[in-house]
Design an enzyme around this catalytic site. Sequence first.
Site, PDB file in Angstrom:
ATOM      1  N   TYR A 185       2.516  -4.059   5.204  1.00  0.00           N
ATOM      2  CA  TYR A 185       1.177  -3.952   4.616  1.00  0.00           C
ATOM      3  C   TYR A 185       0.180  -3.851   5.763  1.00  0.00           C
ATOM      4  O   TYR A 185       0.281  -4.603   6.744  1.00  0.00           O
ATOM      5  CB  TYR A 185       0.869  -5.202   3.779  1.00  0.00           C
ATOM      6  CG  TYR A 185      -0.563  -5.281   3.291  1.00  0.00           C
ATOM      7  CD1 TYR A 185      -0.903  -4.876   2.011  1.00  0.00           C
ATOM      8  CD2 TYR A 185      -1.580  -5.755   4.121  1.00  0.00           C
ATOM      9  CE1 TYR A 185      -2.212  -4.928   1.565  1.00  0.00           C
ATOM     10  CE2 TYR A 185      -2.894  -5.811   3.685  1.00  0.00           C
ATOM     11  CZ  TYR A 185      -3.202  -5.398   2.411  1.00  0.00           C
ATOM     12  OH  TYR A 185      -4.505  -5.450   1.966  1.00  0.00           O
ATOM     13  N   GLU A 208      -6.623   0.726   3.032  1.00  0.00           N
ATOM     14  CA  GLU A 208      -5.451  -0.132   2.826  1.00  0.00           C
ATOM     15  C   GLU A 208      -4.209   0.734   2.653  1.00  0.00           C
ATOM     16  O   GLU A 208      -4.227   1.675   1.856  1.00  0.00           O
ATOM     17  CB  GLU A 208      -5.664  -0.981   1.567  1.00  0.00           C
ATOM     18  CG  GLU A 208      -4.509  -1.926   1.261  1.00  0.00           C
ATOM     19  CD  GLU A 208      -4.763  -2.718  -0.020  1.00  0.00           C
ATOM     20  OE1 GLU A 208      -4.873  -3.948   0.051  1.00  0.00           O
ATOM     21  OE2 GLU A 208      -4.849  -2.084  -1.090  1.00  0.00           O
TER      22      GLU A 208
END
Lengths: 302, 374
Positions: free
Chosen positions: B100, B187
């Site tokens: 992530y 993101e």
Amino acid sequence: MIVRKSDRVLVQGITGKQGTFWTEQMQAYGTTVVGGVNPKKAGQSHCGVPIFATAKEAMASGGFDVSVMFIPPAAAKAAAIDAIEAGAKTVVCLTEHIPSHDVMEMHAAAAEHGTRIIGPNTAGIVTPGEGFVGIMPAFNPRVFQPGRVGVISRSGSLGTLVCLNLVRGGHGQSAFLGIGGDPMIGTTTKDALAALIDDPGTDAIALVGEIGGSMEEEAAELVAKTDKPVVSFIAGRASPPGKKMGHAGAIVTGDRGSYASKRGALERAGAVVVDVPGDLPAALDALMAEAAKRSGAQRLAD
Amino acid sequence: MNFEEQAGKSVLARAGVSVPQGRLCASAQEAEAAARAIGPVVVKAQVPTGKRGKSGGVKLAATPEEAAASAQAILGMEIGGFPVARVLVEEQAAIAREFYAAVLNDPASRSPLVLFSTEGGMDIEEVAATRPESLRRMAVDIRKGFGPADARRLLLGLDLGEAAVPVAAMLVDLYRVYRQHDAELLEINPLALLADGRVVPLDCKLTVDDAALYRQADIAELGAKEPLSALEERGRALDLKYIELEGNVGVLANGAGLTMTTMDVVSHAGGRPANFLEIGGEAYTKGTEALDLVLSNPGVKSLVVNFCGAFARTDVMAGGVIQAWKTLNPTVPVFFSIHGTGEDEAVRMVREELGIEPYDRMEDAISAAVEAAR
């Protein structure tokens, strides 16, 4: 961050329509305006004060403590950094819709130079009877009266309404601290609360919050530690999630920034949170009576 | 402004970040043709919101026929309120590990925040709660930036093996794109380590600051249009902040805080606000247009006009409302509360020109409006 008559105020963007109007209002109210900034009109005077090319020049020529910015968004970063690097103690940034990356650059410069930024997107600060900086109707005696209640608000319009309600309920203000409706403001709810807790002229505090972010939750830590009564109203209970309600900072995403979380944190810390702003004065009366009784009992015990 | 996955990835690609091969398709036939050219693919709904996988909006397809069937199933779905009009048909990657990564504006530190976790594919809130040791965060001095040394420091102590070098390079790239494009959020979840050692973004969520769009014109056309109602479109064209809601009490106030509060008090009094519309700041001269907007909503059965002027002069705002009232001749009842800058003049105008007495307490004006809407 409570404005005093002794604070020397510089107006960046003094020659514009709003800059002129509000400079005249500030002067009429008693604020000590020492100059303005407009690079194109440096050397002239406006509203009876000298115009400088930059804040640095103003600092070199007599100095100032607080700068207030009537500057459009695209030019705001440069103006703020000019004031910060000149050595301003406080910069009151009224401008709304400054790009966030510019705002972060302003905050980084302010942190390095020890400057306090109030805003962006604030309506300003008021000390009734002494002075004001910004665009609040300090001169309206139905809204502002010298007194002992400190008011914190992210919104100018709602802050005005709350001050009006307080005055009607017999409570003048020690200070109105507008902190701004943006997501990344320099002076937070907690910072403003700390200033009012430390202020000997403030007996009680009205904390006006709104949905979005977590500033009210962070401020609750201080509410729990102070003996001064704190009453609060949080705007945005009826706002749908995922929408920015006018203020860039007023948005609920997932569980973050919700009304329930803010109200819960403040109530657990001992604040009285009311459902409608009109109930604030009565809540304040009750808390202040209780506090007076406590301190009376304390005196008897002594 | 939010960017769908493929739009975010094309912003990354324009900035020189390598992204998986893929094509945007609006029909099953297009998806089939794309899969024929690419090989085994993933078919992904393109909507500017998360939770696509959980909603059935992401499917693997080994053959062109399967790709067509998947596209057929996904196109026309509704995910998070958005109808799916297009799918991204993207090469299936040979994934070795998933991470992530994100760069975002952090109100607490008032600076950019770089986030990285070895737990890819999960919600970051969940990672923070259940595997905090896998999560790294670094607040960045925006004036100094985020370079390779910062990335190495951020990743220190995480078991990344040979992926450490390409992951660090990717973080530096992501920060650069974030800065270059005034992003509020960039993101990548998951960020994949492939079997061949490359690190590539398998998803991309990009939000660009609306206040900075004036200097992001080159990518603004790639962003997702906000789904606006016809009246909201009209509000936007007039530069008014108008949000349509489900209720029947029209709300016109000045300033975001006071307008939100007016809606709150409508709800508290047992009513339902029909809209958010504020005419504070520079918009205070637009009373006429604003009232026209509120009254164009056929659901509005009564109206609250709540002004508490500071910067915005109540006499100017009331003048606009009165002018609109006389032009439009509406039949809905209206309830005023007016305080602050220009109050005496505004109250006099409403009294004399409309024959209406403003309420002293806004709560009373709102209660009356809620009652009238019943």
